[in-house]
Design a protein around this motif. Structure first.
Motif, PDB file in Angstrom:
ATOM      1  N   THR A 146       0.749  -1.330   0.170  1.00 55.29           N
ATOM      2  CA  THR A 146       0.566  -0.282  -0.151  1.00 55.29           C
ATOM      3  C   THR A 146       0.887   1.886   0.116  1.00 55.29           C
ATOM      4  N   PRO A 147       0.560   1.955  -0.964  1.00 55.79           N
ATOM      5  CA  PRO A 147       1.846   3.580  -0.903  1.00 55.79           C
ATOM      6  C   PRO A 147       1.398   4.083   0.307  1.00 55.79           C
ATOM      7  N   LEU A 148       2.033   5.106   0.838  1.00 51.61           N
ATOM      8  CA  LEU A 148       1.932   5.971   1.459  1.00 51.61           C
ATOM      9  C   LEU A 148       2.316   7.207   1.668  1.00 51.61           C
ATOM     10  N   GLU A 149       1.699   8.056   2.055  1.00 52.00           N
ATOM     11  CA  GLU A 149       1.995   9.426   1.860  1.00 52.00           C
ATOM     12  C   GLU A 149       3.823   9.921   1.794  1.00 52.00           C
ATOM     13  N   PRO A 150       4.077  10.604   1.668  1.00 51.16           N
ATOM     14  CA  PRO A 150       5.804  11.492   1.391  1.00 51.16           C
ATOM     15  C   PRO A 150       5.973  11.588   3.028  1.00 51.16           C
ATOM     16  N   PRO A 151       6.640  11.811   3.582  1.00 53.67           N
ATOM     17  CA  PRO A 151       6.850  11.989   5.033  1.00 53.67           C
ATOM     18  C   PRO A 151       7.241  14.073   5.059  1.00 53.67           C
ATOM     19  N   VAL A 152       6.363  14.110   6.020  1.00 51.36           N
ATOM     20  CA  VAL A 152       6.266  15.823   6.740  1.00 51.36           C
ATOM     21  C   VAL A 152       7.351  15.712   7.485  1.00 51.36           C
ATOM     22  N   TRP A 153       8.609  16.782   6.680  1.00 54.43           N
ATOM     23  CA  TRP A 153       9.621  17.103   7.734  1.00 54.43           C
ATOM     24  C   TRP A 153      10.423  18.005   8.653  1.00 54.43           C
ATOM     25  N   GLY A 211      22.622  16.953  12.439  1.00 45.75           N
ATOM     26  CA  GLY A 211      21.133  17.529  11.997  1.00 45.75           C
ATOM     27  C   GLY A 211      20.450  16.400  11.601  1.00 45.75           C
ATOM     28  N   TYR A 212      19.016  16.309  11.817  1.00 44.44           N
ATOM     29  CA  TYR A 212      18.707  15.389  10.543  1.00 44.44           C
ATOM     30  C   TYR A 212      16.705  15.670  10.263  1.00 44.44           C
ATOM     31  N   LEU A 213      16.870  15.250   9.308  1.00 41.65           N
ATOM     32  CA  LEU A 213      15.265  15.667   9.271  1.00 41.65           C
ATOM     33  C   LEU A 213      14.402  14.388   9.740  1.00 41.65           C
ATOM     34  N   VAL A 214      13.164  14.779  10.193  1.00 39.06           N
ATOM     35  CA  VAL A 214      12.006  14.129  11.064  1.00 39.06           C
ATOM     36  C   VAL A 214      10.759  13.973  10.486  1.00 39.06           C
ATOM     37  N   SER A 215      10.674  12.491   9.938  1.00 40.92           N
ATOM     38  CA  SER A 215       9.343  12.873   9.858  1.00 40.92           C
ATOM     39  C   SER A 215       7.971  12.961  10.819  1.00 40.92           C
ATOM     40  N   ARG A 216       7.229  13.348  10.979  1.00 40.62           N
ATOM     41  CA  ARG A 216       5.961  14.092  11.579  1.00 40.62           C
ATOM     42  C   ARG A 216       5.502  12.961  12.136  1.00 40.62           C
ATOM     43  N   ALA A 217       5.171  11.946  10.943  1.00 40.15           N
ATOM     44  CA  ALA A 217       4.272  10.426  10.959  1.00 40.15           C
ATOM     45  C   ALA A 217       4.883   9.738  11.770  1.00 40.15           C
ATOM     46  N   SER A 218       4.759   8.856  12.382  1.00 42.42           N
ATOM     47  CA  SER A 218       4.513   7.632  13.335  1.00 42.42           C
ATOM     48  C   SER A 218       4.498   6.374  11.949  1.00 42.42           C
ATOM     49  N   TYR A 219       6.178   5.781  11.494  1.00 44.59           N
ATOM     50  CA  TYR A 219       5.243   3.666  10.854  1.00 44.59           C
ATOM     51  C   TYR A 219       5.555   2.629  12.226  1.00 44.59           C
TER      52      TYR A 219
END
Length: 191
Positions: free
Chosen positions: A28-35, A60-68
């Motif tokens: 199932t495709p998931l939406e791209p992360p919001v970072w 430093g990091y880009l962190v997704s708002r969503a949890s998977y």
């Protein structure tokens, strides 16, 4: 006593119903992360690419708002020689991004300790296979399943870990050092 013989004839229309549970479901495709940015690194984000470059003495990091939970992550990456980069999965919500709070797949060909070079699961296992990635586009695929985590770089299996259960959490992209890192073509799916 009489034996009863039951004969069943499968028609073409009934066959898919009987066989379908044996066939793996399509991902199932998931939406791209919001970072969200964490740390001192400046990230450049466009529709095509995510980029960071040094010097960055502190990662430093880009962190997704969503949890998977279980997922398949595919992306392309490009790293310069003096780059400390990685992709983190299963990062505990609210915890600082680190190999103890997440599973880190290292992207660092010239790591001072070869056990933690590109393809390693940092703090867990060295890469199963040696893959060189400097100065060109490469592919990374991470598959987080119910009880297993696997990683491929350029189609070569570099890490496999059995787990009690998937560690749900955030994704993170890392940059540190004096080089540069670029990510593109990110695809997320639920396996």
């Amino acid at each position: 006593m009489k034996a009863i013989i039951l004969s069943v004839t499968l028609t073409a229309s009934l066959l898919p119903i009987l066989v379908s549970p044996l066939i793996a479901a399509e991902p199932t495709p998931l939406e791209p992360p919001v970072w969200e940015v964490q740390g001192p690194v400046v990230w450049e984000q466009s529709a095509e690419e995510l980029r960071a470059h040094g010097p960055a003495p502190v990662p430093g990091y880009l962190v997704s708002r969503a949890s998977y939970g279980p997922l398949r992550l595919r992306l392309a990456f490009w790293i310069a020689p003096d780059t400390n980069s990685g992709v983190f999965v299963g990062c505990a919500p609210g915890a600082a991004i680190s190999p103890t709070a997440c599973d880190e797949i290292n992207l660092w060909d010239r790591h001072p300790n070869p056990d933690w070079r590109t393809g390693a699961l940092v703090g867990i296992s060295p890469p199963l296979n040696h893959v060189d990635t400097l100065g060109r586009w490469n592919t990374l695929e991470i598959l987080v399943e119910a009880k297993r985590l696997r990683v491929w770089i350029n189609g070569t299996l570099t890490a496999e870990r059995m787990t009690e259960a998937p560690r749900p959490g955030h994704l993170a992209l890392q940059f540190g050092g004096t080089g540069a890192v670029r990510f593109r073509d990110l695809v997320l799916e639920r396996p």
